[in-house]
Design an enzyme around this catalytic site. Structure first.
Site, PDB file in Angstrom:
ATOM      1  N   HIS A 234       1.002  -1.310   0.006  1.00  0.00           N
ATOM      2  CA  HIS A 234      -0.102  -0.006   0.199  1.00  0.00           C
ATOM      3  C   HIS A 234       0.783   1.260  -0.088  1.00  0.00           C
ATOM      4  O   HIS A 234       1.685   1.395   0.670  1.00  0.00           O
ATOM      5  CB  HIS A 234      -0.979  -0.059   1.101  1.00  0.00           C
ATOM      6  CG  HIS A 234      -2.006   0.881   0.881  1.00  0.00           C
ATOM      7  ND1 HIS A 234      -1.843   2.311   1.097  1.00  0.00           N
ATOM      8  CD2 HIS A 234      -3.527   0.608   0.845  1.00  0.00           C
ATOM      9  CE1 HIS A 234      -3.275   2.682   1.000  1.00  0.00           C
ATOM     10  NE2 HIS A 234      -4.275   1.552   0.649  1.00  0.00           N
ATOM     11  N   ARG A 280      -2.217   0.958  -6.933  1.00  0.00           N
ATOM     12  CA  ARG A 280      -1.509   0.971  -5.840  1.00  0.00           C
ATOM     13  C   ARG A 280       0.203   0.519  -6.024  1.00  0.00           C
ATOM     14  O   ARG A 280       0.940   1.141  -5.533  1.00  0.00           O
ATOM     15  CB  ARG A 280      -1.960  -0.388  -4.971  1.00  0.00           C
ATOM     16  CG  ARG A 280      -2.971   0.230  -4.213  1.00  0.00           C
ATOM     17  CD  ARG A 280      -3.505  -0.808  -3.159  1.00  0.00           C
ATOM     18  NE  ARG A 280      -4.870  -0.490  -2.646  1.00  0.00           N
ATOM     19  CZ  ARG A 280      -5.654  -0.686  -1.941  1.00  0.00           C
ATOM     20  NH1 ARG A 280      -5.414  -2.139  -1.384  1.00  0.00           N
ATOM     21  NH2 ARG A 280      -6.782  -0.312  -1.468  1.00  0.00           N
ATOM     22  N   HIS A 345       0.757  -4.826   2.516  1.00  0.00           N
ATOM     23  CA  HIS A 345      -0.589  -4.705   3.121  1.00  0.00           C
ATOM     24  C   HIS A 345      -1.535  -5.967   2.612  1.00  0.00           C
ATOM     25  O   HIS A 345      -2.263  -6.147   3.667  1.00  0.00           O
ATOM     26  CB  HIS A 345      -1.195  -3.552   2.073  1.00  0.00           C
ATOM     27  CG  HIS A 345      -2.630  -3.126   2.002  1.00  0.00           C
ATOM     28  ND1 HIS A 345      -3.117  -2.826   3.545  1.00  0.00           N
ATOM     29  CD2 HIS A 345      -3.802  -3.125   1.657  1.00  0.00           C
ATOM     30  CE1 HIS A 345      -4.358  -2.718   3.889  1.00  0.00           C
ATOM     31  NE2 HIS A 345      -4.645  -2.771   2.324  1.00  0.00           N
TER      32      HIS A 345
HETATM   33  C1  LIG Z   1      -5.340  -1.698   7.513  1.00  0.00           C
HETATM   34  C2  LIG Z   1      -5.904  -2.374   6.785  1.00  0.00           C
HETATM   35  C3  LIG Z   1      -6.948  -1.998   6.120  1.00  0.00           C
HETATM   36  C4  LIG Z   1      -7.729  -2.601   5.130  1.00  0.00           C
HETATM   37  N1  LIG Z   1      -8.731  -2.174   4.343  1.00  0.00           N
HETATM   38  C5  LIG Z   1      -9.688  -3.034   3.559  1.00  0.00           C
HETATM   39  C6  LIG Z   1     -10.893  -2.450   3.200  1.00  0.00           C
HETATM   40  O1  LIG Z   1     -11.248  -1.546   3.147  1.00  0.00           O
HETATM   41  N2  LIG Z   1     -11.516  -3.399   2.388  1.00  0.00           N
HETATM   42  C7  LIG Z   1     -11.389  -4.846   2.268  1.00  0.00           C
HETATM   43  O2  LIG Z   1     -11.870  -5.427   1.260  1.00  0.00           O
HETATM   44  N3  LIG Z   1      -9.973  -5.390   2.590  1.00  0.00           N
HETATM   45  C8  LIG Z   1      -9.383  -4.472   3.340  1.00  0.00           C
HETATM   46  N4  LIG Z   1      -8.212  -4.919   3.993  1.00  0.00           N
HETATM   47  C9  LIG Z   1      -7.846  -6.400   3.909  1.00  0.00           C
HETATM   48  C10 LIG Z   1      -8.680  -7.269   4.641  1.00  0.00           C
HETATM   49  O3  LIG Z   1      -8.850  -6.358   5.901  1.00  0.00           O
HETATM   50  C11 LIG Z   1      -8.242  -8.549   4.982  1.00  0.00           C
HETATM   51  O4  LIG Z   1      -7.767  -9.136   3.918  1.00  0.00           O
HETATM   52  C12 LIG Z   1      -9.224  -9.474   5.514  1.00  0.00           C
HETATM   53  O5  LIG Z   1      -9.795  -8.596   6.811  1.00  0.00           O
HETATM   54  C13 LIG Z   1      -8.688 -10.761   5.968  1.00  0.00           C
HETATM   55  O6  LIG Z   1      -9.525 -11.367   6.776  1.00  0.00           O
HETATM   56  P1  LIG Z   1      -9.273 -12.651   7.461  1.00  0.00           P
HETATM   57  O7  LIG Z   1     -10.441 -13.265   8.312  1.00  0.00           O
HETATM   58  O8  LIG Z   1      -8.748 -13.635   6.325  1.00  0.00           O
HETATM   59  O9  LIG Z   1      -8.194 -12.481   8.299  1.00  0.00           O
HETATM   60  P2  LIG Z   1      -7.994 -11.560   9.569  1.00  0.00           P
HETATM   61  O10 LIG Z   1      -8.848 -10.936   9.687  1.00  0.00           O
HETATM   62  O11 LIG Z   1      -6.531 -11.117   9.626  1.00  0.00           O
HETATM   63  O12 LIG Z   1      -8.066 -12.463  10.784  1.00  0.00           O
HETATM   64  C14 LIG Z   1      -6.935 -13.516  11.072  1.00  0.00           C
HETATM   65  C15 LIG Z   1      -7.532 -14.234  12.316  1.00  0.00           C
HETATM   66  O13 LIG Z   1      -6.640 -15.333  12.547  1.00  0.00           O
HETATM   67  C16 LIG Z   1      -6.131 -15.363  13.774  1.00  0.00           C
HETATM   68  N5  LIG Z   1      -5.104 -16.252  13.843  1.00  0.00           N
HETATM   69  C17 LIG Z   1      -3.844 -16.148  13.008  1.00  0.00           C
HETATM   70  N6  LIG Z   1      -3.026 -17.263  13.282  1.00  0.00           N
HETATM   71  C18 LIG Z   1      -3.631 -17.929  14.162  1.00  0.00           C
HETATM   72  C19 LIG Z   1      -3.006 -19.081  14.913  1.00  0.00           C
HETATM   73  N7  LIG Z   1      -1.926 -19.800  14.467  1.00  0.00           N
HETATM   74  N8  LIG Z   1      -3.889 -19.822  15.826  1.00  0.00           N
HETATM   75  C20 LIG Z   1      -5.038 -19.072  16.335  1.00  0.00           C
HETATM   76  N9  LIG Z   1      -5.411 -17.814  15.704  1.00  0.00           N
HETATM   77  C21 LIG Z   1      -4.725 -17.253  14.625  1.00  0.00           C
HETATM   78  C22 LIG Z   1      -6.067 -13.999  14.326  1.00  0.00           C
HETATM   79  O14 LIG Z   1      -5.819 -13.828  15.603  1.00  0.00           O
HETATM   80  C23 LIG Z   1      -7.320 -13.348  13.577  1.00  0.00           C
HETATM   81  O15 LIG Z   1      -8.326 -13.598  14.598  1.00  0.00           O
HETATM   82  C24 LIG Z   1      -7.413  -3.964   4.812  1.00  0.00           C
HETATM   83  C25 LIG Z   1      -6.303  -4.528   5.668  1.00  0.00           C
HETATM   84  C26 LIG Z   1      -5.603  -3.915   6.487  1.00  0.00           C
HETATM   85  C27 LIG Z   1      -4.549  -4.380   7.247  1.00  0.00           C
END
Ligand SMILES: Cc1cc2nc3c(=O)[nH]c(=O)nc-3n(C[C@H](O)[C@H](O)[C@H](O)COP(=O)(O)OP(=O)(O)OC[C@H]3O[C@@H](n4cnc5c(N)ncnc54)[C@H](O)[C@@H]3O)c2cc1C
Length: 554
Positions: A234, A280, A345
């Site tokens: 990003h 980006r 990012h």
């Molecule tokens: C600052 C920021 C802004 C963003 N803005 C946007 C946006 O506006 N729109 C959009 O579409 N995307 C956005 N993204 C990207 C998006 O947020 C992520 O790609 C998405 O939320 C990922 O979701 P997830 O559930 O896969 O992982 P996460 O939300 O990262 O959740 C991962 C989970 O796994 C758990 N975990 C990991 N490893 C382990 C382990 N070994 N044991 C137990 N628990 C574990 C963590 O504790 C957490 O609860 C953004 C990302 C960031 C960082």
């Protein structure tokens, strides 16, 4: 089997991760299944919770899933999977409706859901809740999960390794660091929803939990992985020491903010006709190159994001969180520009999954950023990742479980003994690796890559992996069998065990990203090679990885 305090030794389904992907998956799984929802921190900490800009869906009259598909495929630079993108775009409107029904309060314009335009979207299709969309989604999903009797939330518990059935190779559970112990928990299905791996880079917008655990765990168990070299950087993360590269949303540039250098010049147009609104990866490279050419020490330098061209009232309405965070770090956005630089990012690569979230390991599923569903190709279209978590998580409603019939087995305790000073010196090595590894990966597999630094990066990671393998804790845990519970004599063991588990995963994903980046001798999407700056049509293929093997898809 020894019964541990309050934790069942077996669930129908174990979901690892409580971001958007994990929470939504848990909610969508048939209620007849007992579900263990594991998170290594609290439910409130995830990248999902930090998402600002929004979530995409073709819901306006002048839009259609076909246009959403077209934009996603264009952003993916030749590597999107058509069927997966079609699935995403088609299901997006009904999934958004489901979120609204659950109570997610997206911003409205009158009666209608408000939609904004983001870079590379041809229509206004991004739903938002001010600049804290992720928080709104996660708060609502968490409240829903708490109402489900079949879901047990297990917090502050880190999944260490997958537990495969030796004869069939089927995933039958995981090992966990739970209350100062290492234990094994069975499940008929395991869903990895562990998010991204931004922490492997010295500069990242990702939270501390993003250490690539799902990718690393499944790789060690032989799962098929894909396109690990593709990382989205990003362009505008806040660069104040301690601010953890807080993201200054793309929407700020969309609304008219200017990127300027130390002399106040708008330099982005030197690199692309669209200036600040170029894709980006282009803007990130423009900043990187500009700093290389102009700064005395480019590694410590930054450029500036001036948001004063945006009308004051609009800034207040659209970006209240950004105003507040900047203020906390001493920046008054109405009177001065914000110091920014690029940061890792989003990780496009991950564990290969099909439309039903199945991985190459029977009984193992992956959802969200840790998965490679094929929707992002070589570069993710903004606001498609929260959507991917929801659309693919919803698919878990169709999960059918085989009756694998758990056999009760007794466990013995294996006690790990180490003196206080030995714990300390072990922790010192882990701390050193956690500090040095991200710097190395940033330098060798960051925004601009080339053969020599990738090779030397791999060599250094190999040295560190050997050092890690020789730690007393490594030797103990590598030999722990599923008939044993790992017991630790000191009360603070949990923290060091978690640090051990994450460091191991970071070393593994560093190796995988570097190796995949070295393998792909072209530039495409989120992968830029200075020594191969062009996109090569012979490389319009995926990078596949299993164990030590890296190869091109057909
Ligand atoms: C600052 C920021 C802004 C963003 N803005 C946007 C946006 O506006 N729109 C959009 O579409 N995307 C956005 N993204 C990207 C998006 O947020 C992520 O790609 C998405 O939320 C990922 O979701 P997830 O559930 O896969 O992982 P996460 O939300 O990262 O959740 C991962 C989970 O796994 C758990 N975990 C990991 N490893 C382990 C382990 N070994 N044991 C137990 N628990 C574990 C963590 O504790 C957490 O609860 C953004 C990302 C960031 C960082």
């Amino acid at each position: 089997m020894t019964q541990l305090q309050n934790l069942s030794p077996a669930f129908d389904v174990l979901v690892v991760g409580a971001g958007a992907a994990g929470l939504y998956t848990a909610l969508c799984l048939p209620e007849k299944f007992s579900v263990g929802l594991i998170t290594k921190d609290t439910v409130s900490l995830s990248a999902s919770e930090w998402a600002q800009g929004g979530i995409a869906a073709a819901i306006s009259k002048d839009d259609s899933p076909a246009l959403h598909l077209e934009d996603t495929i264009a952003a993916g630079a030749g590597l999107c999977d058509f069927a997966a993108v079609n699935f995403l775009a088609e299901k997006a409107p009904s999934c958004i409706q489901e979120l609204v029904n659950m109570g997610v309060a997206f911003d409205r314009q009158g009666e209608q859901l408000a939609l904004t335009l983001e870079a590379a979207h041809s229509r206004r299709r991004v739903l938002h809740a001010a600049d804290t969309t992720g928080k709104e989604v996660i708060t609502t999903l968490t409240a829903q999960v708490l109402q489900h009797q079949n879901i047990s939330i297990i917090q502050k518990t880190l999944a260490l390794s997958l537990w495969l059935e030796p004869q069939t190779g089927r995933c039958q559970g995981i090992s966990l660091i739970y209350e100062n112990r290492v234990i094994w928990v069975r499940a008929k299905a395991v869903v990895l929803a562990t998010g991204g791996g931004g922490q492997v880079f010295a500069h990242t917008t990702n939270p501390a939990v993003s250490t690539g655990d799902g990718v690393a765990m499944s790789w060690r168990s032989g799962a098929l992985l894909r396109d690990l070299e593709f990382v989205q950087f990003h362009p505008t993360a806040l660069t104040i020491p301690g601010a953890n590269s807080f993201l200054i949303s793309e929407a700020v540039r969309g609304e008219g903010a200017h990127l300027v250098d130390d002399t106040g010049r708008r330099f982005a147009f030197d690199y692309h006709p669209k200036g600040e609104l170029a894709p980006r990866d282009v803007v990130s490279r423009a900043i990187f190159t500009h700093l290389q050419n102009t700064a005395t020490d480019p590694t410590k330098a930054n450029v500036w994001l001036d948001i004063r061209p945006i009308p004051t009232e609009k800034i207040k309405y659209r970006f209240p969180n950004i105003i507040q965070v900047c203020k906390r770090w001493g920046i008054d956005v109405f009177n001065q520009p914000i110091p920014v630089a690029p940061a890792a990012h989003y990780w496009m690569g991950g564990i290969v999954t099909d439309l039903m979230n199945r991985t190459s390991i029977p009984g193992l599923y992956a959802v969200g950023e840790t998965a490679s569903t094929g929707v992002h190709g070589a570069n993710r279209l903004a606001s498609n990742s929260l959507l991917e978590c929801i659309v693919f998580g919803a698919g878990m409603a169709k999960l059918e479980l085989e009756d694998v019939g758990f056999v009760e087995q007794s466990s013995s305790e294996a006690v790990f003994k180490l003196s206080g000073s030995q714990w300390e010196s072990q922790q010192a090595i882990l701390t050193k690796l956690r500090e040095q590894l991200p710097r190395l990966v940033w330098q060798s597999a960051g925004i601009c890559r080339e053969q020599k630094s990738l090779e030397s990066g791999i060599a250094q990671v190999e040295v560190w992996r050997k050092e890690f393998d020789h730690l007393p804790l490594s030797k103990f845990l590598f030999n722990l069998t599923e008939a044993q519970i790992g017991v630790f004599e000191i009360e603070t063991a949990h923290q060091q065990l978690a640090s051990w588990g994450e460091t191991r995963n970071l070393l593994d994903i560093a190796y995988l990203i570097l190796t995949s980046a070295l393998f792909r001798t072209e530039s495409r999407g989120g992968h830029y090679r200075q020594d191969y700056p062009q996109t090569d049509r012979h490389w319009q293929v995926h990078t596949l990885v299993t164990a030590a093997k890296v190869w091109k898809s057909e």
